[in-house]
Each structure stands twice: as C-alpha cells, then as structure tokens.
Design an enzyme around this catalytic site. Structure first.
Site: not given
Ligand code: PLP
Length: 289
Positions: A183, A50, A150
């Site tokens: 989210e 990722r 991310k």
């Molecule tokens: C990192 C993140 C998550 C959770 O992702 P994981 O891979 O489960 O740690 C959810 N939402 C956002 C905005 C994130 O940056």
C-alpha cells in the site's frame, strides 16, 4: 475550535495530554481518520468497528462503548459547526510511568476527537495525478505489527514518506516482505488493466481501508471485474490506470510510478468514473448530525 478529551471540550490552546501518556512515549494507542460530508458522517459505524478491533488486538480498553463513541464524534462536529470535516479519533493507553508496561497506565485511556478541515493534496493533483515512487522501507510484517491495527505507532509509514520526499515525490509505494505491492503510506492502491480492477489482498502488508472497500463495492455494483490479488511492481508499471484511496486523500489518480508513465500520463477513464460515483455515495450515505 473545540477539541474533545475524555468527555470534555477544550479550546485548541488548552487541549493537552500528559507527557507521561504512553501514546506520546511509545505510540501506544489506536486511531481512526473519518470524514463527514453535508452533515453526514461517512461509514461511521465501520470506522468505530475498526477502532474497536484495533483496540482489542492490542488489549486497549476503550472507555466508551460504540454508541457513546459515535455520539461523542457527532457532538464534536455539532459543537464545531462543521458541515464537511475530517475527524481524527485517537485512543491512547493513557498516563503511566516511564517504563513501557501498559499495566502501569492505571488512569485509563485517553480519548481525543479533533474535527477540522483537511485537504491532503492540492486540487491540481486530483485533476492531473500524482507521481509516486517505490521506497526501500518495507511495510510492517503482519507477524511483528499487523498493518490491520491502525496504531499510533506510525514510524514505518513516516519513514516511507520521508524516502518519497527525498526523491521529490508526493507519495510512496511500500512493498511487503515478499516484495509485492502492499500500500502507500496512508492509502490503499488500485490498478486497472484491460477493464479489470486489481488491489492487493488484506493478508500481508495491507490495511483493509474503508475507502478501499467502498471502491470495491461501487465497482462490483457497476459490473467491473474486481480482483483482490497480489500485485508486483511490474504490474503497476504496465497498468492502464492507477489510483490511491484513503479517507483523508479520498481517491487520487496516479500517472507516474518510479519514472514510468502510466496511462499516457493522464488520470484514466475508469478512475474518473469511480471518483464520480464515490462522490455520489458520500453525498448520499452517512450518519446524520
Ligand atoms: C487509514 C489507512 C489507510 C486508508 O484507510 P481508510 O479506511 O480508507 O481511510 C490505508 N493505509 C494505512 C496505512 C492507513 O493507516
């Protein structure tokens, strides 16, 4: 504590990057939050994949290949003698000038790895559940800054966190531009209704979390019907159970949303069983170091 920066280890006091690094000046960079359990890194290759996808999307060159990066992560854990850790992997655009043009960052990107202990919420909240609120700041539009990236540019989520805190709440539900539940500020959201598990699809304002994927996988194996489907606030309010997932938070029950009590105000049966199965999985699987 030893911190990895571009192939070398530094003490906490000396772990520094340039004030001209575009990671600082513009939030220009990408990151991962990773966990290890019992000297095993959970879903390490998924996190590395990722990270490379985020980097590819913003045309950021990661100066190491995947194998080298995996080695750097496990090496950082070993040097710090951490059996159970939270790992922050950061790749910034590197040092440039004061303009935003990334082509001026000629020294190459900065790779930082910090391994530490972290408990995102007090233990009590894992037993009793969170009270969360929907906030006005909507999640970044995918056509502006895609939530699948991310990125270090995290103000969108921080504004939502501030709005939640202003309401005396621990966490925020962010909606997408159509008004569907996207989210939380750093976690994905799930609801349970009549034994079925629902979570928003990854297409709009929702990052495809690795913990989210693990929960979907566990649920499918346990023959719980799962749906990656748009969710409205109404559907959250009338749900039987609600919980959030993320690497840092792991799985945390939600018992109140915008003042509405969910599932009688206690963490639900399915939520608790998924937490248990997730614990078994993290104890069993992972990259050894
Ligand atoms: C990192 C993140 C998550 C959770 O992702 P994981 O891979 O489960 O740690 C959810 N939402 C956002 C905005 C994130 O940056």
């Amino acid at each position: 504590m030893k911190i990895y920066i571009n192939g070398k280890f530094y003490d906490r006091e000396n772990a520094k990057v340039s004030v001209f690094d575009h990671g600082l000046l513009y939030g220009d960079g990408v990151f991962e939050g990773i966990r290890s359990y019992n000297r095993k890194v959970f879903k390490l290759s998924e996190h590395i994949d990722r990270l490379f996808e985020s980097a590819q999307s913003i045309m950021l060159k990661v100066p190491l290949n995947k194998e080298q990066l995996i080695k750097a992560v496990t090496q950082t854990l070993k040097i710090n003698k951490l059996d159970n850790a939270y790992i922050r992997l950061v790749v910034t655009r590197g040092e440039g000038d004061l303009g935003l043009d990334p082509r001026k960052c000629t020294k190459g990107s900065t790779v930082i790895i910090i391994a530490d202990k972290i408990a995102l919420y007090p233990e009590k909240l894992y037993r009793e559940g969170l009270a969360i609120v929907t906030v006005p700041t909507v999640r970044n539009l995918p056509e502006a800054l895609n939530p699948q990236i991310k990125s270090l540019n995290y103000l969108n989520n921080i504004l939502a966190k501030i709005e939640a805190a202003n309401c005396g709440s621990d966490e925020a539900i962010m909606l997408d531009s159509l008004g569907y539940v996207a989210e939380c500020t750093g976690d994905n959201i799930f609801v349970v209704k009549n034994g079925h598990l629902y979570t928003p699809p990854q297409c709009m304002g929702t990052l495809r979390g690795i913990t989210r994927d693990s929960i979907l996988e566990i649920a499918r194996k346990s023959r719980i019907p799962v749906h990656e489907h748009v969710i409205t606030r109404h559907e959250v309010y009338i749900s039987d159970e609600c919980f959030l997932t993320g690497t840092a938070a792991e799985i945390i029950p939600v018992v109140k949303v915008d003042g509405r009590i969910i599932g009688g105000g206690k963490p639900g049966r399915l939520t608790l069983s998924l937490i248990k199965k997730f614990k078994t999985l993290t104890g069993r699987e992972g990259t050894r170091y």
